[in-house]
Write a protein that holds these residues in place. Structure first.
Motif, PDB file in Angstrom:
ATOM      1  N   VAL A 258       0.480  -1.064   0.447  1.00  0.00           N
ATOM      2  CA  VAL A 258       0.337  -0.040   0.128  1.00  0.00           C
ATOM      3  C   VAL A 258       1.082   1.614   0.113  1.00  0.00           C
ATOM      4  CG1 VAL A 258      -1.826   1.486   0.862  1.00  0.00           C
ATOM      5  CG2 VAL A 258      -1.868  -1.138   1.177  1.00  0.00           C
ATOM      6  N   LEU A 259       0.678   2.279  -0.880  1.00  0.00           N
ATOM      7  CA  LEU A 259       1.364   3.395  -1.559  1.00  0.00           C
ATOM      8  C   LEU A 259       0.312   4.656  -1.236  1.00  0.00           C
ATOM      9  CD1 LEU A 259       3.210   2.676  -5.138  1.00  0.00           C
ATOM     10  CD2 LEU A 259       4.203   1.945  -2.632  1.00  0.00           C
ATOM     11  N   GLY A 260       0.587   4.645   0.350  1.00  0.00           N
ATOM     12  CA  GLY A 260       0.252   5.894   1.023  1.00  0.00           C
ATOM     13  C   GLY A 260      -0.851   5.530   2.225  1.00  0.00           C
ATOM     14  N   ALA A 261      -0.476   6.012   3.113  1.00  0.00           N
ATOM     15  CA  ALA A 261      -1.811   5.673   4.280  1.00  0.00           C
ATOM     16  C   ALA A 261      -1.753   7.455   5.258  1.00  0.00           C
ATOM     17  CB  ALA A 261      -0.329   4.936   5.141  1.00  0.00           C
ATOM     18  N   GLY A 262      -2.562   7.688   3.835  1.00  0.00           N
ATOM     19  CA  GLY A 262      -3.933   8.932   4.984  1.00  0.00           C
ATOM     20  C   GLY A 262      -4.986   8.468   4.905  1.00  0.00           C
ATOM     21  N   LEU A 279      -6.501 -11.255   1.692  1.00  0.00           N
ATOM     22  CA  LEU A 279      -4.905  -9.598   1.794  1.00  0.00           C
ATOM     23  C   LEU A 279      -4.084 -10.405   3.057  1.00  0.00           C
ATOM     24  CD1 LEU A 279      -7.631  -7.546   0.053  1.00  0.00           C
ATOM     25  CD2 LEU A 279      -5.840  -8.738  -1.494  1.00  0.00           C
ATOM     26  N   GLU A 280      -2.461 -10.709   2.208  1.00  0.00           N
ATOM     27  CA  GLU A 280      -1.238  -9.844   3.098  1.00  0.00           C
ATOM     28  C   GLU A 280      -1.039  -8.759   2.979  1.00  0.00           C
ATOM     29  OE1 GLU A 280       2.310 -12.588   4.736  1.00  0.00           O
ATOM     30  OE2 GLU A 280       1.076 -13.757   3.413  1.00  0.00           O
ATOM     31  N   VAL A 281      -0.876  -7.746   3.469  1.00  0.00           N
ATOM     32  CA  VAL A 281       0.012  -6.419   3.943  1.00  0.00           C
ATOM     33  C   VAL A 281       1.835  -7.069   4.269  1.00  0.00           C
ATOM     34  CG1 VAL A 281       0.076  -4.431   4.084  1.00  0.00           C
ATOM     35  CG2 VAL A 281      -2.125  -4.957   4.326  1.00  0.00           C
ATOM     36  N   VAL A 282       2.635  -6.739   2.942  1.00  0.00           N
ATOM     37  CA  VAL A 282       3.839  -6.567   3.409  1.00  0.00           C
ATOM     38  C   VAL A 282       3.876  -5.533   3.182  1.00  0.00           C
ATOM     39  CG1 VAL A 282       3.566  -8.872   2.223  1.00  0.00           C
ATOM     40  CG2 VAL A 282       4.245  -7.384   0.506  1.00  0.00           C
ATOM     41  N   GLY A 283       4.226  -4.357   2.621  1.00  0.00           N
ATOM     42  CA  GLY A 283       4.294  -3.178   3.097  1.00  0.00           C
ATOM     43  C   GLY A 283       3.734  -2.506   2.860  1.00  0.00           C
ATOM     44  N   VAL A 284       3.513  -0.797   3.779  1.00  0.00           N
ATOM     45  CA  VAL A 284       3.292   0.227   3.925  1.00  0.00           C
ATOM     46  C   VAL A 284       4.190   1.695   3.346  1.00  0.00           C
ATOM     47  CG1 VAL A 284       1.530   1.435   4.724  1.00  0.00           C
ATOM     48  CG2 VAL A 284       1.188  -0.733   4.953  1.00  0.00           C
ATOM     49  N   CYS A 285       3.940   2.347   2.597  1.00  0.00           N
ATOM     50  CA  CYS A 285       4.559   3.393   2.179  1.00  0.00           C
ATOM     51  C   CYS A 285       3.405   4.527   2.866  1.00  0.00           C
ATOM     52  CB  CYS A 285       5.207   3.573   0.923  1.00  0.00           C
ATOM     53  SG  CYS A 285       6.172   4.845   0.366  1.00  0.00           S
ATOM     54  N   ALA A 286       4.825   5.739   3.501  1.00  0.00           N
ATOM     55  CA  ALA A 286       3.827   6.686   4.307  1.00  0.00           C
ATOM     56  C   ALA A 286       4.419   7.847   4.028  1.00  0.00           C
ATOM     57  CB  ALA A 286       2.941   6.076   5.119  1.00  0.00           C
ATOM     58  N   ARG A 287       4.710   8.718   4.331  1.00  0.00           N
ATOM     59  CA  ARG A 287       5.303  10.314   4.438  1.00  0.00           C
ATOM     60  C   ARG A 287       5.871  10.240   5.631  1.00  0.00           C
ATOM     61  NH1 ARG A 287       0.803  12.179   1.843  1.00  0.00           N
ATOM     62  NH2 ARG A 287       1.154  12.925  -0.726  1.00  0.00           N
ATOM     63  N   ARG A 288       5.053   9.556   6.648  1.00  0.00           N
ATOM     64  CA  ARG A 288       5.886  10.207   7.951  1.00  0.00           C
ATOM     65  C   ARG A 288       7.243   9.275   8.134  1.00  0.00           C
ATOM     66  NH1 ARG A 288       1.471   7.408   8.794  1.00  0.00           N
ATOM     67  NH2 ARG A 288       1.518   5.349  10.322  1.00  0.00           N
ATOM     68  N   LEU A 289       7.128   8.327   7.624  1.00  0.00           N
ATOM     69  CA  LEU A 289       8.350   6.999   6.920  1.00  0.00           C
ATOM     70  C   LEU A 289       9.104   6.721   6.209  1.00  0.00           C
ATOM     71  CD1 LEU A 289       6.325   3.334   7.469  1.00  0.00           C
ATOM     72  CD2 LEU A 289       7.040   5.100   9.453  1.00  0.00           C
ATOM     73  N   ASP A 290       9.199   8.081   5.528  1.00  0.00           N
ATOM     74  CA  ASP A 290       9.964   8.741   4.391  1.00  0.00           C
ATOM     75  C   ASP A 290      10.330   7.813   3.655  1.00  0.00           C
ATOM     76  OD1 ASP A 290      11.682  10.680   3.325  1.00  0.00           O
ATOM     77  OD2 ASP A 290      14.013  10.042   4.983  1.00  0.00           O
ATOM     78  N   VAL A 303       0.232  -7.681  -6.242  1.00  0.00           N
ATOM     79  CA  VAL A 303      -0.289  -6.179  -5.597  1.00  0.00           C
ATOM     80  C   VAL A 303      -0.135  -5.100  -5.240  1.00  0.00           C
ATOM     81  CG1 VAL A 303      -3.393  -5.503  -6.583  1.00  0.00           C
ATOM     82  CG2 VAL A 303      -2.706  -7.673  -5.414  1.00  0.00           C
ATOM     83  N   VAL A 304       0.204  -3.931  -6.466  1.00  0.00           N
ATOM     84  CA  VAL A 304       0.438  -2.130  -5.413  1.00  0.00           C
ATOM     85  C   VAL A 304      -0.850  -1.676  -5.411  1.00  0.00           C
ATOM     86  CG1 VAL A 304       1.880  -0.243  -5.661  1.00  0.00           C
ATOM     87  CG2 VAL A 304       2.808  -2.839  -5.853  1.00  0.00           C
ATOM     88  N   VAL A 305      -1.140  -0.967  -4.160  1.00  0.00           N
ATOM     89  CA  VAL A 305      -1.751   0.133  -4.437  1.00  0.00           C
ATOM     90  C   VAL A 305      -1.566   1.135  -3.714  1.00  0.00           C
ATOM     91  CG1 VAL A 305      -4.240   0.791  -3.331  1.00  0.00           C
ATOM     92  CG2 VAL A 305      -3.747  -1.915  -2.877  1.00  0.00           C
ATOM     93  N   GLU A 306      -1.971   2.067  -4.936  1.00  0.00           N
ATOM     94  CA  GLU A 306      -1.409   3.135  -5.293  1.00  0.00           C
ATOM     95  C   GLU A 306      -2.308   4.641  -4.943  1.00  0.00           C
ATOM     96  OE1 GLU A 306      -1.036   7.223  -6.197  1.00  0.00           O
ATOM     97  OE2 GLU A 306      -2.116   6.511  -7.914  1.00  0.00           O
ATOM     98  N   LEU A 307      -2.172   5.064  -3.563  1.00  0.00           N
ATOM     99  CA  LEU A 307      -3.030   6.179  -3.083  1.00  0.00           C
ATOM    100  C   LEU A 307      -1.812   7.671  -2.823  1.00  0.00           C
ATOM    101  CD1 LEU A 307      -4.841   3.613  -0.998  1.00  0.00           C
ATOM    102  CD2 LEU A 307      -4.938   4.590  -2.659  1.00  0.00           C
ATOM    103  N   LEU A 308      -0.821   7.696  -3.170  1.00  0.00           N
ATOM    104  CA  LEU A 308      -0.120   9.024  -3.081  1.00  0.00           C
ATOM    105  C   LEU A 308      -0.636  10.211  -3.738  1.00  0.00           C
ATOM    106  CD1 LEU A 308       2.982   7.560  -4.465  1.00  0.00           C
ATOM    107  CD2 LEU A 308       2.808   7.922  -1.585  1.00  0.00           C
ATOM    108  N   GLY A 309      -1.238  10.244  -5.342  1.00  0.00           N
ATOM    109  CA  GLY A 309      -2.969  11.185  -5.503  1.00  0.00           C
ATOM    110  C   GLY A 309      -1.568  12.318  -6.531  1.00  0.00           C
ATOM    111  N   GLY A 310      -1.809  12.951  -7.511  1.00  0.00           N
ATOM    112  CA  GLY A 310      -0.969  13.059  -7.940  1.00  0.00           C
ATOM    113  C   GLY A 310      -0.162  12.447  -8.862  1.00  0.00           C
ATOM    114  N   CYS A 311       0.964  13.313  -9.744  1.00  0.00           N
ATOM    115  CA  CYS A 311       1.203  11.849 -11.032  1.00  0.00           C
ATOM    116  C   CYS A 311       2.493  11.891 -10.711  1.00  0.00           C
ATOM    117  CB  CYS A 311       1.553  13.317 -12.207  1.00  0.00           C
ATOM    118  SG  CYS A 311      -0.300  13.779 -12.904  1.00  0.00           S
TER     119      CYS A 311
END
Length: 553
Positions: A258-262, A279-290, A303-311
């Motif tokens: 999951v990319l984006g944890a807002g 569904l098994e979450v194996v990675g989370v990318c959050a802004r606060r984790l840099d 599967v990659v879930v993109e929830l970052l927003g913008g281009c």
């Protein structure tokens, strides 16, 4: 356009707790996305019936059966009401109807009655209005309006009775993937699973999977139905046909990054915690984790879930995911409006799903995908929940700044709502719809919101109308026009009643038929539900790949 009806029964083995009710939401939404109207029959939460019976006996060991039935019935009534609340939270319109509202009449002893009549017109009216009706199982009323019960496991009987009345498809959702010769959890050789079973096969079981009274009702009224787990693709089919066996469901959990944890990502992660075997979450990318989203996207998850927003870096992350062989689910309408065709061209055999990018919980892209190619002549709808909410508040007398601030407080608007007010958000969604229609890159004409629209809102209300931001694509004689602007909507128009943050689209075909697709279009839970629905689609697709070889077992 008249949609088919399915009756789903979600019993105590599925709705063991409130998290189970959220699973029921996913199952209901799955069938709404597929174009069905849904009657969901729900049981009490696990253990609740026994608790209520103990309460009855504790008060009066020689209790009056009618009073006891009324107490025990509250378990199902509570589950149905809670499911209605969870559906509302997910942005899925639904009506909760108690047996008294449906005039669900039964005859026989108060603890083991049999349903004989229901107000079909009331049920069909609720389906036409909301698309989903939630009904407490196990409970009815006698000719005098007193509560009666349908016996242990009686929610099965409720579902099959309603399916018979509506001539509807019926699926009993259980905690097993189908009907087995005996309980597969017991010691010993694994029993065979029925791909298809007849009523006699069903009645030969011990009645713990399907209530025998319900099975006898189905046999007497020739009600064919399905039995399987939630999100199943190949349940056991039960009817008068020949018996057929096959291997069980071979699926494994899909690994998810999951990319984006807002707002939306956090909601999705909470929903995923209820589904560890799916569904098994194996990675989370959050802004606060840099963290580096592009590197994480290329890790090779299913599967990659993109929830970052913008281009950017969203485009780079999606490209990395596709290059690593991952499917992608995104809610990013801006990314798709600008780069959607490029990304789909580079996807190869991977899937790029984006239901949440348009309409939130309103399954707009799914209904377009289900229509015959080239059959849709006109798309017209309300696509921006934030703008819709603001217009509603302006019509009620709020000032613009106060209306936008309220939208932010409720989680319906970003900190900077400029793209919503300028019409760019709706234009991006319209561009994604155009791609789904096979129209390529569309130039969208935009009418931005201005000070005069405040007065137009209030003037429209005085005339019995409402002002809406309407997005349109019109195809006529080989020419296509796409625009976003403000229109005064009369009371008879289906878009008139689409208030607050709801989204709705009217799809008009060249043959003149129309389909209204509606749901909540903004907020954490509706968007997260749409993202999860795409993930569950991928789970079923994986089962389709694995099951043919398993069927030979």
């Amino acid at each position: 356009m008249r949609h088919p009806v399915i009756v789903l029964k979600c019993g105590g083995s599925v709705v063991q707790s409130e998290s189970g009710l959220r699973v029921a939401v996913h199952e209901v939404y799955r069938w709404r996305r597929a174009g069905y109207r849904v009657v969901c029959v729900v049981s009490a939460l696990a253990g609740e019936t026994d608790r209520l019976l103990a309460e009855v006996r504790g008060i009066s060991p020689e209790h009056a059966p009618e009073a006891a039935a009324a107490v025990v019935a509250t378990g199902e009534l509570r589950s149905a009401a809670l499911l209605g609340l969870f559906l509302d939270r997910a942005g899925i319109p639904a009506s909760v109807l108690a047996p008294s509202a449906l005039r669900l009449v039964a005859t026989g002893p108060p603890a083991s009655a049999t349903p004989v009549a229901v107000d079909r017109a009331r049920l069909e009216a609720a389906l036409a209005s909301h698309g989903v009706v939630v009904v407490p199982g196990f409970v009815g009323e006698d000719g005098s309006g007193r509560a009666v019960l349908f016996g242990r496991g009686g929610s099965d009987l409720t579902a099959l009775f309603l399916a018979s009345v509506l001539a509807a498809r019926c699926r009993l959702v259980k905690d097993v993937d189908g009907l087995y010769e005996r309980d597969p959890s017991r010691p010993g050789p694994r029993p065979r699973r029925y791909a298809a079973a007849n009523f006699e096969d069903l009645l030969a079981t011990d009645g713990t999977i399907v209530q025998h009274e319900a099975a006898r009702f189905a046999r007497a009224h020739d009600v064919r139905f399905e039995l399987g787990s939630w999100n199943a693709e190949h349940p056991t089919e039960i009817g008068r046909g020949r018996t057929r066996f096959e291997a069980g469901d071979p699926r494994r959990p899909l690994s998810v990054v999951v990319l984006g944890a807002g707002t939306v990502g956090g909601g999705l992660l909470e929903l995923l915690r209820d589904l560890p075997g799916t569904l098994e979450v194996v990675g989370v990318c959050a802004r606060r984790l840099d963290a580096d989203p592009v590197r994480m996207a290329g890790s090779g998850a299913d599967v990659v879930v993109e929830l970052l927003g913008g281009c950017e870096p969203a485009r780079g992350a999606v490209l990395a995911a596709l290059a690593a062989g991952s499917d992608v689910v995104t809610a990013n309408k801006r990314l798709l409006a600008v780069h959607g065709q490029e990304l789909r061209a580079l996807a190869g055999g991977r899937r790029l799903l984006a239901s949440a990018a348009v309409g939130g919980a309103a399954p707009v892209l799914e209904r377009i995908a289900a229509a015959p190619r080239g059959s849709i002549a006109d798309v017209r709808g309300v696509l921006n929940g934030t703008m819709n909410f603001v217009l509603d508040r302006l019509a009620r007398g709020s000032e613009l700044d106060a209306a936008v601030a309220e939208a932010r407080r409720r989680g319906y608007a970003e900190r900077d709502a400029a793209r919503d007010l300028a019409g760019h958000d709706a234009a991006d969604k319209l561009a994604v719809i155009g791609q789904a229609l096979g129209l390529g890159t569309l130039a969208v004409e935009i009418e931005a919101f201005g000070p005069d629209h405040v007065a137009r809102c209030r003037d429209a209300v005085a005339r019995g109308a409402v002002l809406r931001q309407v997005a349109r694509i019109a195809c006529d004689r080989g020419r296509t026009r796409a625009c976003v602007g403000f229109e005064e909507i009369e009371a008879a128009d289906p878009l008139h009643g689409i208030g607050d943050v709801r989204n709705a689209v009217v799809l008009r075909s060249f043959d003149g038929s129309e389909e209204l697709v509606a749901g909540t279009g903004a907020g954490r839970w509706p968007t997260a539900e749409a993202v999860l629905a795409d993930l569950l689609d991928l789970c079923r697709a994986q089962a389709e790949i694995l099951e043919p070889s398993a069927r030979q077992g």
